[in-house]
Structures are given as C-alpha cells and as structure tokens.
Design a protein around this motif. Sequence first.
Motif, short mmCIF file in Angstrom:
data_model
loop_
_atom_site.label_atom_id
_atom_site.label_comp_id
_atom_site.label_asym_id
_atom_site.label_seq_id
_atom_site.Cartn_x
_atom_site.Cartn_y
_atom_site.Cartn_z
N GLY A 129 44.32 69.81 2.40
CA GLY A 129 45.39 69.12 3.04
C GLY A 129 45.50 69.75 4.62
N ALA A 130 44.49 70.79 4.68
CA ALA A 130 44.75 71.55 6.14
C ALA A 130 44.43 70.51 7.21
N LYS A 131 45.02 70.73 8.38
CA LYS A 131 44.96 70.08 9.64
C LYS A 131 44.08 70.53 10.69
N TYR A 132 43.65 69.95 11.38
CA TYR A 132 42.77 70.28 12.56
C TYR A 132 42.88 69.11 13.91
N VAL A 133 42.59 69.71 15.13
CA VAL A 133 42.74 68.98 16.23
C VAL A 133 41.67 68.89 16.98
N GLU A 134 41.06 67.82 17.47
CA GLU A 134 39.75 67.66 18.05
C GLU A 134 39.98 67.99 19.65
N ASP A 135 39.34 68.53 20.42
CA ASP A 135 39.64 69.03 21.89
C ASP A 135 38.36 69.25 22.51
N GLU A 141 47.44 74.63 13.84
CA GLU A 141 48.26 75.49 14.13
C GLU A 141 47.94 76.42 15.39
N ASP A 142 46.65 76.50 15.64
CA ASP A 142 46.20 77.11 16.83
C ASP A 142 45.98 76.39 18.23
N VAL A 163 34.06 68.99 9.36
CA VAL A 163 34.39 69.43 7.96
C VAL A 163 35.27 70.68 7.96
N GLY A 164 36.04 70.83 7.23
CA GLY A 164 37.17 71.98 6.97
C GLY A 164 36.54 73.17 6.20
N LYS A 165 37.35 74.16 6.28
CA LYS A 165 37.06 75.21 5.70
C LYS A 165 36.53 75.06 4.21
N GLY A 192 45.66 59.63 12.83
CA GLY A 192 46.21 59.69 14.14
C GLY A 192 45.30 60.65 14.86
N VAL A 193 46.16 61.61 15.45
CA VAL A 193 45.29 62.43 16.19
C VAL A 193 44.80 63.72 15.66
N LEU A 194 45.35 63.94 14.13
CA LEU A 194 44.87 65.06 13.36
C LEU A 194 43.56 64.55 12.57
N TRP A 195 42.76 65.63 12.26
CA TRP A 195 41.98 65.41 11.30
C TRP A 195 42.32 66.30 10.06
#
Length: 198
Positions: free
Chosen positions: A181-187, A195-196, A161-163, A172-175
């Motif tokens: 529209g905020a983008k997140y990366v799984e790691d 952006e982090d 979930v986002g904020k 693709g590689v983003l959530w």
Amino acid sequence: MTYVAASADVAEQASLGDGTKVWHLAQVREGAVLGANCIVGRGAYVGPGVHIGENSKIQNYALVYEPAVLGKGVFIGPAVVLTNDTYPRAVTPEGAPKGADDWTAVGVTIEDGASIGARAVCVAPLTIGRWATIAAGSVVTRDVPAFALMVGVPARRLGWVGKAGFPLNAEGVLWVCPETGAKYVEDSNSLKEAEDSA
C-alpha cells in the motif's frame, strides 16, 4: 561471527562484516570490504577493493568486478556480471599483452535495496538507483533511476517497483504498491516516496 567455506578463497586483506557467509568456491579478493550479514554464493567472485553494504546477497557464480560499490541490502542474482572495462582488449594495438597499467577500471554503483536479476549484465560505468529492479537477462548500459523496473537488451524502463519489489499500479497522480500500500510520486522521469514529496 563470519563463515568461510573451506573451498572458498578469501584474501587476508579482505574485510568481512559480522555474520557474513562466503560459500563454496567463491573468491573474495584483497581490499574487498563486505558489511555485516552478507552472503557470497557458490562460485561468486568479488574483485579487489569492491565495497558491499550490509545485508547484501551475491548469488551463485555472480561476477562483481572492481571498482564496484554496492549499497545496503543489494541483491545480485545468479550469474550476474558487473563489468569494469569500457573498451576491453586482451592486447595493445601492437599485439602485446595488456597489463594493469594499460587500461582504467570503471565501476558499477548499485544503491541501497536494488535487485539485479539472474544473468543480467551491467556495463560500467553506470549507477543503478535505490530499490530499482533489473529483470533477469537484461543488459544495462546507462544509469537507472530509483524504483525503476528495467527489462530487455538494452534495458528500458517498463514501469516502477516499490520497496517490496512488486510492480506499482497507477492510481491518479500516485503509484501504489499492491503488496504494502506504499505510495510513490513520479517526478521528471524518476520516482520518490509520497511522504518525501511534501
């Protein structure tokens, strides 16, 4: 300016931040520290020494047992329970009533922005990461990563979930949050804001 309902029980040794409201039949115990603009709903319980960050909401009949620590902007839904005893017993093995010295309290830590749904139970000790969401009725028995959506008994990660609290969509590689529209990366089984990741 704080507001405490006439039927609420707030210990003199508790600290309430500016703008905090404590509603009917709620109890806030000694040494509890609540930041500014918190809400403690009807019949809720905040244990001794509990720390709650600013702008947090403790809904009706939630039980926040010590030594819980809640970050800023945390949502605790109606009838949520944050436990504090790993091996609960009313009596010792000899049958004598247990006192405060007969066990060690352990706490639940909830990081900034996380939400715990109605009637969920968080079994201490554990940490719930920032902006995570625990679905109503879930039982959380282990640490939860940031932005995780946890569901079930025992709770398992169903997604991210986002904020804004909406489930994220894989692109693709983003959530991506469908609301903002905020983008997140799984790691490594965790999520962070895109952006982090630079």
